[in-house]
Design an enzyme around this catalytic site. Structure first.
Site, PDB file in Angstrom:
ATOM      1  N   SER A 150       0.847  -1.202   0.000  1.00 43.28           N
ATOM      2  CA  SER A 150       0.000   0.000   0.000  1.00 43.28           C
ATOM      3  C   SER A 150       0.876   1.243   0.000  1.00 43.28           C
ATOM      4  CB  SER A 150      -0.863  -0.008   1.264  1.00 43.28           C
ATOM      5  OG  SER A 150      -1.484   1.236   1.449  1.00 43.28           O
ATOM      6  N   TYR A 163      -1.345  -0.955  10.318  1.00 43.38           N
ATOM      7  CA  TYR A 163      -1.445  -1.188   8.873  1.00 43.38           C
ATOM      8  C   TYR A 163      -0.200  -0.652   8.157  1.00 43.38           C
ATOM      9  CZ  TYR A 163      -3.676  -1.350   4.234  1.00 43.38           C
ATOM     10  OH  TYR A 163      -3.980  -1.619   2.920  1.00 43.38           O
TER      11      TYR A 163
HETATM   12  P1  NAI Z   1     -10.816  -7.412  -0.053  1.00 43.19           P
HETATM   13  O1  NAI Z   1     -11.383  -7.528   1.311  1.00 43.19           O
HETATM   14  O2  NAI Z   1     -11.760  -7.197  -1.171  1.00 43.19           O
HETATM   15  O3  NAI Z   1      -9.900  -8.690  -0.342  1.00 43.19           O
HETATM   16  C1  NAI Z   1      -9.026  -9.204   0.638  1.00 43.19           C
HETATM   17  C2  NAI Z   1      -9.243 -10.701   0.774  1.00 43.19           C
HETATM   18  O4  NAI Z   1      -8.329 -11.207   1.767  1.00 43.19           O
HETATM   19  C3  NAI Z   1     -10.658 -11.059   1.234  1.00 43.19           C
HETATM   20  O5  NAI Z   1     -11.302 -11.888   0.293  1.00 43.19           O
HETATM   21  C4  NAI Z   1     -10.437 -11.783   2.550  1.00 43.19           C
HETATM   22  O6  NAI Z   1     -11.330 -12.838   2.795  1.00 43.19           O
HETATM   23  C5  NAI Z   1      -8.994 -12.273   2.430  1.00 43.19           C
HETATM   24  N1  NAI Z   1      -8.401 -12.543   3.747  1.00 43.19           N
HETATM   25  C6  NAI Z   1      -8.440 -11.757   4.839  1.00 43.19           C
HETATM   26  N2  NAI Z   1      -7.838 -12.371   5.877  1.00 43.19           N
HETATM   27  C7  NAI Z   1      -7.394 -13.567   5.421  1.00 43.19           C
HETATM   28  C8  NAI Z   1      -6.699 -14.654   6.019  1.00 43.19           C
HETATM   29  N3  NAI Z   1      -6.337 -14.629   7.302  1.00 43.19           N
HETATM   30  N4  NAI Z   1      -6.406 -15.729   5.253  1.00 43.19           N
HETATM   31  C9  NAI Z   1      -6.814 -15.765   3.956  1.00 43.19           C
HETATM   32  N5  NAI Z   1      -7.469 -14.776   3.340  1.00 43.19           N
HETATM   33  C10 NAI Z   1      -7.757 -13.681   4.065  1.00 43.19           C
HETATM   34  O7  NAI Z   1      -9.748  -6.237   0.042  1.00 43.19           O
HETATM   35  P2  NAI Z   1      -8.732  -5.588  -1.016  1.00 43.19           P
HETATM   36  O8  NAI Z   1      -8.860  -4.137  -0.857  1.00 43.19           O
HETATM   37  O9  NAI Z   1      -8.856  -6.180  -2.337  1.00 43.19           O
HETATM   38  O10 NAI Z   1      -7.351  -5.971  -0.336  1.00 43.19           O
HETATM   39  C11 NAI Z   1      -6.305  -6.596  -1.024  1.00 43.19           C
HETATM   40  C12 NAI Z   1      -4.990  -6.014  -0.561  1.00 43.19           C
HETATM   41  O11 NAI Z   1      -4.879  -4.675  -1.020  1.00 43.19           O
HETATM   42  C13 NAI Z   1      -4.800  -5.971   0.945  1.00 43.19           C
HETATM   43  O12 NAI Z   1      -3.514  -6.424   1.273  1.00 43.19           O
HETATM   44  C14 NAI Z   1      -4.948  -4.500   1.265  1.00 43.19           C
HETATM   45  O13 NAI Z   1      -4.236  -4.137   2.411  1.00 43.19           O
HETATM   46  C15 NAI Z   1      -4.367  -3.880   0.017  1.00 43.19           C
HETATM   47  N6  NAI Z   1      -4.744  -2.499  -0.214  1.00 43.19           N
HETATM   48  C16 NAI Z   1      -6.079  -2.153  -0.272  1.00 43.19           C
HETATM   49  C17 NAI Z   1      -6.433  -0.860  -0.530  1.00 43.19           C
HETATM   50  C18 NAI Z   1      -7.858  -0.469  -0.661  1.00 43.19           C
HETATM   51  O14 NAI Z   1      -8.117   0.722  -0.816  1.00 43.19           O
HETATM   52  N7  NAI Z   1      -8.819  -1.374  -0.628  1.00 43.19           N
HETATM   53  C19 NAI Z   1      -5.430   0.189  -0.735  1.00 43.19           C
HETATM   54  C20 NAI Z   1      -4.070  -0.268  -0.671  1.00 43.19           C
HETATM   55  C21 NAI Z   1      -3.762  -1.567  -0.426  1.00 43.19           C
END
Ligand code: NAI
Length: 326
Positions: A150, A163
């Site tokens: 991020s 975070y």
């Molecule tokens: P999202 O919630 O749509 O996808 C994240 C997935 O990770 C979910 O499907 C969830 O079930 C899974 N997950 C969570 N804990 C878990 C565990 N212990 N074991 C296995 N799976 C697990 O969220 P998003 O936004 O697509 O996140 C993806 C990455 O992007 C993350 O690392 C987040 O920190 C990063 N990110 C997100 C931003 C945003 O604005 N949404 C901005 C910058 C980075």
């Protein structure tokens, strides 16, 4: 890594948001994709979505796993080898969660949950997969590891301590592994987005029961506000295309916006100011301006009204301005 067709990808968090976008893009590029996620119902939906996107069912391997559990993660790695016939050529660790509140109110549970998924699970994946990947492909075939980090990893903020600390560490891990893997013909990339259109706003809803003692104000309203913020984010497929281009060029860092150098220089300048008395004075003068800048990227949402990023109401020692206004 330039050729993806016929190869194997292992994408964590692949059931939703950024990870699902990556499964679409690398699946369309001809890879067989294992998607690993903690939520079975999200995995089931993702499989359907990937098929509708044009991937073949036999090229998709959904794996339900809590990636913070090392034994379970290793079993998932065994599974992909068993089903697809080898370790991944491309490991993308994207699973993540977030939770925001005043740093001083953070509990062990806040650190253990956020850093557990965003950092320690990434370490688990590196330790479990990298030796397998080097043994199978080193000096022979292209291979690559990536992590969705991020922009927060470059920014210190009063409400993002667990975070941002996790993401800063993930960036350094990817830069380190890029150096380490190059001699074998491999590489590593940290992907650093700002805001993604995803479901991360819902993450609090599946925070594990044993890590629920948060120091932050978490309510339906704060979850609603976070969901609203992420509704303004970058499309996951567009984001995945940026990652793909970065991997093709073996870039250690991908910032998916124009002028990434300028964004980094601005952050670096703040850190430079930290290290001299004159710098600290300058920062003090700029603090108000920096706060105003932070507010500009709030999409017109009323953080205070929602009680977002405030402390848990019963923490009576926390500065009242950092608590929910009645
Ligand atoms: P999202 O919630 O749509 O996808 C994240 C997935 O990770 C979910 O499907 C969830 O079930 C899974 N997950 C969570 N804990 C878990 C565990 N212990 N074991 C296995 N799976 C697990 O969220 P998003 O936004 O697509 O996140 C993806 C990455 O992007 C993350 O690392 C987040 O920190 C990063 N990110 C997100 C931003 C945003 O604005 N949404 C901005 C910058 C980075």
């Amino acid at each position: 890594m330039k050729n993806f067709a016929g190869k194997i990808a292992f994408i964590t968090g692949g059931a939703s948001g950024a990870g699902l976008g990556q499964a679409k893009v690398f699946g369309k590029a001809g890879m067989r994709v294992a998607i690993a996620d903690i939520r079975q119902e999200a995995l089931d939906k993702a499989v359907e979505e990937l098929i509708a996107y044009g991937l073949k069912r036999e090229d998709i391997l959904p794996i339900q796993v809590d990636l913070t559990d090392r034994k379970a993660y290793a079993a998932a790695a065994d599974k992909v080898e068993e089903v697809f016939g080898g370790p991944p050529h491309l490991l993308i660790q994207t699973a993540g969660v977030n939770s925001f509140g005043p740093a001083e109110a953070s509990t062990f549970d806040d650190y253990d949950w956020v850093m557990g998924v965003c950092l320690h699970a990434v370490v688990n994946g590196l330790v479990i997969f990298v030796p397998r990947m080097v043994k199978a492909y080193g000096h022979k075939e292209e291979f690559h590891v990536a992590a969705t980090s991020s922009m927060g990893g470059f920014m210190a903020g009063p409400i993002t301590a667990p975070y941002s600390a996790a993401k800063a560490a993930v960036n350094i891990l990817m830069f380190s592994y890029n150096e380490a893997l190059r001699p074998y013909g491999g590489g590593a990339t940290a992907l650093c987005p700002g805001n993604i259109r995803s479901n991360i706003g819902e993450a609090e809803k599946y925070r594990p029961a044993h890590l629920r003692n948060t120091g932050y104000n978490v309510t339906e309203k704060t979850i609603g506000l976070l969901k609203n913020i992420h509704a303004h984010g970058m499309d996951p497929v567009e984001l995945a295309e940026h990652l793909k281009a970065g991997i093709e060029n073996n870039q250690p860092l991908v910032i998916p916006y124009p002028n990434p150098d300028k964004m980094l220089r601005e952050q670096h300048e703040i850190i430079e100011l930290y290290c001299t008395p004159e710098g600290v004075r300058k920062l003090e003068e700029r603090r108000k301006e920096m706060e105003e800048k932070r507010k500009e990227v709030r999409y017109g949402l009323d953080y205070d009204e929602a009680g977002f990023a405030k402390a848990r109401p019963d923490l009576d020692w926390v500065d009242p301005s950092k608590k929910v206004s009645k």
